[in-house]
Design a protein around this motif. Sequence first.
Motif, PDB file in Angstrom:
ATOM      1  N   ASP A 207       0.740  -1.277   0.027  1.00  0.00           N
ATOM      2  CA  ASP A 207       0.006  -0.126   0.061  1.00  0.00           C
ATOM      3  C   ASP A 207       0.958   1.298  -0.168  1.00  0.00           C
ATOM      4  O   ASP A 207       0.507   2.362  -0.345  1.00  0.00           O
ATOM      5  N   GLN A 208       1.929   1.226   0.376  1.00  0.00           N
ATOM      6  CA  GLN A 208       3.209   2.242   0.178  1.00  0.00           C
ATOM      7  C   GLN A 208       3.751   2.673  -0.972  1.00  0.00           C
ATOM      8  O   GLN A 208       4.236   3.640  -1.043  1.00  0.00           O
ATOM      9  N   LEU A 209       3.224   1.812  -1.793  1.00  0.00           N
ATOM     10  CA  LEU A 209       4.129   1.750  -3.123  1.00  0.00           C
ATOM     11  C   LEU A 209       3.342   1.905  -4.341  1.00  0.00           C
ATOM     12  O   LEU A 209       3.498   1.963  -5.505  1.00  0.00           O
ATOM     13  N   GLU A 210       1.759   2.224  -4.249  1.00  0.00           N
ATOM     14  CA  GLU A 210       1.022   2.504  -5.246  1.00  0.00           C
ATOM     15  C   GLU A 210       0.903   1.237  -6.046  1.00  0.00           C
ATOM     16  O   GLU A 210       1.203   1.542  -7.528  1.00  0.00           O
ATOM     17  N   LEU A 211       0.946   0.308  -5.631  1.00  0.00           N
ATOM     18  CA  LEU A 211       0.799  -1.097  -6.553  1.00  0.00           C
ATOM     19  C   LEU A 211      -0.534  -1.729  -6.173  1.00  0.00           C
ATOM     20  O   LEU A 211      -1.084  -1.835  -5.317  1.00  0.00           O
ATOM     21  N   PRO A 212      -0.951  -2.477  -7.459  1.00  0.00           N
ATOM     22  CA  PRO A 212      -0.325  -2.476  -8.807  1.00  0.00           C
ATOM     23  C   PRO A 212      -0.600  -1.249  -9.544  1.00  0.00           C
ATOM     24  O   PRO A 212      -1.384  -0.526  -9.035  1.00  0.00           O
ATOM     25  N   ASP A 213       0.149  -1.127 -10.512  1.00  0.00           N
ATOM     26  CA  ASP A 213       0.153   0.012 -11.445  1.00  0.00           C
ATOM     27  C   ASP A 213       0.378  -0.162 -12.696  1.00  0.00           C
ATOM     28  O   ASP A 213       0.764  -1.365 -13.072  1.00  0.00           O
ATOM     29  N   VAL A 214       0.196   0.519 -13.729  1.00  0.00           N
ATOM     30  CA  VAL A 214       0.235   0.495 -15.052  1.00  0.00           C
ATOM     31  C   VAL A 214       1.059   1.858 -15.579  1.00  0.00           C
ATOM     32  O   VAL A 214       0.676   2.834 -15.250  1.00  0.00           O
ATOM     33  N   VAL A 215       2.042   1.381 -16.398  1.00  0.00           N
ATOM     34  CA  VAL A 215       2.982   2.758 -16.806  1.00  0.00           C
ATOM     35  C   VAL A 215       2.870   2.583 -18.204  1.00  0.00           C
ATOM     36  O   VAL A 215       3.251   1.655 -18.908  1.00  0.00           O
ATOM     37  N   PHE A 216       2.392   3.749 -18.940  1.00  0.00           N
ATOM     38  CA  PHE A 216       2.404   3.993 -20.180  1.00  0.00           C
ATOM     39  C   PHE A 216       3.727   4.666 -20.952  1.00  0.00           C
ATOM     40  O   PHE A 216       3.826   5.836 -20.258  1.00  0.00           O
ATOM     41  N   GLU A 217       4.298   4.365 -21.795  1.00  0.00           N
ATOM     42  CA  GLU A 217       5.306   5.019 -22.354  1.00  0.00           C
ATOM     43  C   GLU A 217       4.849   5.620 -23.630  1.00  0.00           C
ATOM     44  O   GLU A 217       4.386   4.797 -24.627  1.00  0.00           O
ATOM     45  N   LEU A 218       4.864   7.004 -23.654  1.00  0.00           N
ATOM     46  CA  LEU A 218       4.207   7.726 -24.471  1.00  0.00           C
ATOM     47  C   LEU A 218       5.255   8.426 -25.503  1.00  0.00           C
ATOM     48  O   LEU A 218       6.261   8.797 -24.941  1.00  0.00           O
ATOM     49  N   GLU A 219       4.797   8.477 -26.943  1.00  0.00           N
ATOM     50  CA  GLU A 219       5.830   9.175 -27.738  1.00  0.00           C
ATOM     51  C   GLU A 219       5.152  10.432 -28.015  1.00  0.00           C
ATOM     52  O   GLU A 219       4.060  10.843 -28.540  1.00  0.00           O
ATOM     53  N   ILE A 220       5.993  11.474 -27.173  1.00  0.00           N
ATOM     54  CA  ILE A 220       5.166  12.927 -27.388  1.00  0.00           C
ATOM     55  C   ILE A 220       6.093  13.749 -28.615  1.00  0.00           C
ATOM     56  O   ILE A 220       7.303  13.418 -28.763  1.00  0.00           O
ATOM     57  N   THR A 221       5.191  14.307 -29.461  1.00  0.00           N
ATOM     58  CA  THR A 221       5.709  14.804 -30.373  1.00  0.00           C
ATOM     59  C   THR A 221       6.700  16.178 -30.092  1.00  0.00           C
ATOM     60  O   THR A 221       6.123  16.749 -29.155  1.00  0.00           O
ATOM     61  N   ASN A 222       7.526  16.635 -30.858  1.00  0.00           N
ATOM     62  CA  ASN A 222       8.324  17.822 -30.524  1.00  0.00           C
ATOM     63  C   ASN A 222       7.782  19.207 -30.285  1.00  0.00           C
ATOM     64  O   ASN A 222       8.122  19.953 -29.644  1.00  0.00           O
ATOM     65  N   ASN A 223       6.397  19.149 -30.906  1.00  0.00           N
ATOM     66  CA  ASN A 223       5.672  20.707 -30.740  1.00  0.00           C
ATOM     67  C   ASN A 223       4.651  20.455 -29.514  1.00  0.00           C
ATOM     68  O   ASN A 223       4.022  21.536 -29.424  1.00  0.00           O
ATOM     69  N   ARG A 224       4.829  19.491 -28.574  1.00  0.00           N
ATOM     70  CA  ARG A 224       3.967  19.432 -27.344  1.00  0.00           C
ATOM     71  C   ARG A 224       4.551  19.358 -26.188  1.00  0.00           C
ATOM     72  O   ARG A 224       4.681  18.337 -25.462  1.00  0.00           O
ATOM     73  N   PRO A 225       5.429  20.511 -25.845  1.00  0.00           N
ATOM     74  CA  PRO A 225       5.918  20.119 -24.448  1.00  0.00           C
ATOM     75  C   PRO A 225       5.064  20.167 -23.397  1.00  0.00           C
ATOM     76  O   PRO A 225       5.467  19.719 -22.300  1.00  0.00           O
ATOM     77  N   ASP A 226       3.927  20.686 -23.477  1.00  0.00           N
ATOM     78  CA  ASP A 226       2.924  20.838 -22.403  1.00  0.00           C
ATOM     79  C   ASP A 226       2.500  19.461 -22.159  1.00  0.00           C
ATOM     80  O   ASP A 226       2.072  18.768 -20.992  1.00  0.00           O
ATOM     81  N   VAL A 227       2.762  18.288 -22.936  1.00  0.00           N
ATOM     82  CA  VAL A 227       2.553  17.106 -22.467  1.00  0.00           C
ATOM     83  C   VAL A 227       3.425  16.103 -21.776  1.00  0.00           C
ATOM     84  O   VAL A 227       3.305  15.018 -21.399  1.00  0.00           O
ATOM     85  N   MET A 228       4.561  16.834 -21.838  1.00  0.00           N
ATOM     86  CA  MET A 228       5.745  16.123 -21.145  1.00  0.00           C
ATOM     87  C   MET A 228       5.696  16.223 -19.507  1.00  0.00           C
ATOM     88  O   MET A 228       6.727  16.749 -18.905  1.00  0.00           O
ATOM     89  N   SER A 229       4.435  16.131 -18.863  1.00  0.00           N
ATOM     90  CA  SER A 229       4.259  16.189 -17.613  1.00  0.00           C
ATOM     91  C   SER A 229       3.005  15.510 -17.302  1.00  0.00           C
ATOM     92  O   SER A 229       2.089  15.241 -18.017  1.00  0.00           O
ATOM     93  N   MET A 230       2.907  15.197 -15.996  1.00  0.00           N
ATOM     94  CA  MET A 230       1.574  14.357 -15.285  1.00  0.00           C
ATOM     95  C   MET A 230       0.521  15.193 -15.407  1.00  0.00           C
ATOM     96  O   MET A 230      -0.584  14.992 -15.959  1.00  0.00           O
ATOM     97  N   VAL A 231       0.754  16.701 -15.130  1.00  0.00           N
ATOM     98  CA  VAL A 231      -0.377  17.548 -15.323  1.00  0.00           C
ATOM     99  C   VAL A 231      -0.943  17.696 -16.906  1.00  0.00           C
ATOM    100  O   VAL A 231      -1.993  17.859 -16.935  1.00  0.00           O
ATOM    101  N   GLY A 232      -0.109  17.716 -17.546  1.00  0.00           N
ATOM    102  CA  GLY A 232      -0.241  18.027 -19.229  1.00  0.00           C
ATOM    103  C   GLY A 232      -0.998  16.690 -19.818  1.00  0.00           C
ATOM    104  O   GLY A 232      -1.753  16.906 -20.374  1.00  0.00           O
ATOM    105  N   VAL A 233      -0.536  15.583 -19.154  1.00  0.00           N
ATOM    106  CA  VAL A 233      -1.358  14.353 -19.619  1.00  0.00           C
ATOM    107  C   VAL A 233      -2.812  14.430 -18.961  1.00  0.00           C
ATOM    108  O   VAL A 233      -3.841  13.977 -19.697  1.00  0.00           O
ATOM    109  N   ALA A 234      -3.010  14.845 -17.945  1.00  0.00           N
ATOM    110  CA  ALA A 234      -4.196  14.867 -17.272  1.00  0.00           C
ATOM    111  C   ALA A 234      -5.057  15.820 -18.002  1.00  0.00           C
ATOM    112  O   ALA A 234      -6.287  15.493 -18.208  1.00  0.00           O
TER     113      ALA A 234
END
Length: 785
Positions: free
Chosen positions: A150-177
């Motif tokens: 419970d201290q490790l936030e498991l189980p979890d899923v990690v998505f590896e996203l390909e972010i295009t060069n013109n979208r710096p705003d998505v290189m963050s958790m808030v941006g993805v949200a």
Amino acid sequence: MRVSLQWLKEYIDLPTDDVAGLKRAFDMLGHAVESVEILEADWTSVVVGKVLTVDAHPDADKVRVTTVDVGTGDPYQIICGAWNFEAGAVVPVALPGAVLPGGFAIGSRAIRGVDSHGMICSESELGLGDDHDGIMVLADETPIGGDFVDQLELPDVVFELEITNNRPDVMSMVGVARELAAWFGIEYREPEIQLETVPGEPQVSITISAPDGCNRFTAREVRGMKLGKSPLWMRERLRKAGVRAISNAVDVTNYVMMELGHPLHAFDADTIANNVLDVRWAQRGEDLATLDGSIRELTPEDLVIVDAAGPTSLAAIMGGARSEVTKATSNVLMEAAHWNPTTVMYSSRRQDLQSEASKRFERNVDPNLAPRANDRACQLLARVAGGEVLESQIDIVANGFEPATVELPTSEVQRLLGDRFTTDMSADLLRRLELGVAVDGDTIRVSVPTYRPDLTRPADLVEEVARLADFDTFEATLPTGPAGGLDEGQKLTRVIVTTLRGLGLNQAVNLPFVSQEELAAFSEKVADVVSVRNPLRDDQSKLRQSLLPALLRNVRENLNRGAPGVPLFEIGRVFYAQPWSEDARVPDQPNRLAIAMAGSLGGTEADAAAALGVVTALAQRLGLEVDREAVQPRGYHPTRTASLELHGKSIGYAGEVHPDVLAIFEIERRVAVVEVELSPLIAGHSARQMRPVSTFPHVDFDLSFDVPSGLAGGDLVEATARASVLLEGAEVFDDFVHPESGQRSIAIRYRLRAPDRTLDRSEIETERAKLVAAAAALGATLRGG
């Protein structure tokens, strides 16, 4: 960008945890999912315990006997070899019967006569990191007896996203949200920043001497912090994001970078020489020891942060070792700045150093995010490392940025996406992206926030509408409009290429860069040179004004490698520092055709005659009449070169390369060349006139003339050809200068043919006399006549 689903849930309440559904959402939004990783605990029966006592082992010096409360009533006696904890520590405990990563079973056993029931675990033993020097010590408030998972936030899923060069705003958790909130039509939330401060201001003064490289610089100071290990929740989130935990001060900067998307840097405030920092361009001869242990030689194109002792950080890329936070650090200066993206990109490539920070700054991070990111970092640093945040913040704005406004006509949306996209529908979809939207009739006026540098024109907004409308909802349609195809010029260009290949020539494609010496070898307009600002090589810093230098390099390389003959041609642009007729913003760039031949070609050495032969064959294929006139252009042989004329205008030259030019290119054999403007060859040719082929026999005969030395063979052929309507062809087969008398002679083979009869002897003699008379008008006399 690695996105942990459990971490993401801090900023958005997703309507589904379905991996396939989320993957589809990311793909439809334009952030392709490269991989999906399912994370689960690789152990069983590990709980949170509290160490009650720590005593020496009666018969061993390297281990100690502990009692641990695991929330079951009676404490467990566990022998432990780690020395980084004392009584009161909260730790993960593997109970008897537990199985750890690698299938390692935990039980009860006696160690030197003392019973041990279970094991207190380190990070490496649980597969959570490389630290095996001591056990994991958890926060004091961690619930005793709870499942350690419970201290490790498991189980979890990690998505590896390909972010295009013109979208710096998505290189963050808030941006993805933010993106997922727009897709699902729900709200998202940003981290709450409530900064508790104490009176005071940073002890460091800051200036920006390079406003063309740094747009904004913010700084806050945290005093009295203690460097140490970050709490488990922060280390685990960074680990899932692919970032190695280092220390609480450094981890905080990385955490905020992954959370908000803005890189930061923590300076040891007490190591800043004379308490001054300046942002400037590096000076030649300066170097910098960076945090990766390298000594980097700086250039005047590198942007640096300096103190009174010199460079202390490579701006936007990596900090310097001299101001690194260490165990002795108690006062931290937290920096968040906005840098020119192009400067960062070139400096990163030049130094061969790409960091997570440079990746974001190259894409143009939100210039107005720096103060908020700095506050968030100081808030977290005070939380995990103690210390007090000073009330005063330094915020220097060298270049301000405001939201841009883009107008989007509904007609443009419907033209590209379809009639179902009404003004209201399009406006509602854009509002879901947190864009400022105002509707004025059939026009949508959009205020674009500074974190979206990719939205600059109506087409960009149409793409946003399409993304949120779900590409799978669009019906498949065929494009409308005129059918494609090649225009007449493109068709004739292909005819030229096909003809030259049929003649045995190979097409070359060269870069347009040449040296000053190569440029001067053939160019008549050396003053109109276009220079390359950042050349790939110093000796190729100019744009070509002739195709021949590169072809001559090709000839040299092939001959040096033993090729017996080198027949090459190229079609490409040359460049002049004058406005182009098609677009005045760029240099003039006409298309040219060039040919270079050297060595043995079909058993004959390449020479001027070979070059003229190719011209003749090409002209015949295109239905053109190309005239020749002896000239001496720059770079060509003075007596073996002709100007090629079409409709009375020169279109280029054919002949041989001047020996002095061959010496520049280190070629020891004769090289036959042709270079002509392409546009006259492919522009507006009249349709070919078809005529019946005569079925009657032709008559061939030769005439040899003594001619003035300055008379061109082409002029003689042209003049005599006009004299006879029955002349079907004429070709010079000999041009000879007598070595003793110096008399020049030209021999021409003529062909006569009538379309409706067989020519008799009298007709042939009459036509022959006309040819001789036409030649005499030019000062040519029939030899032996």
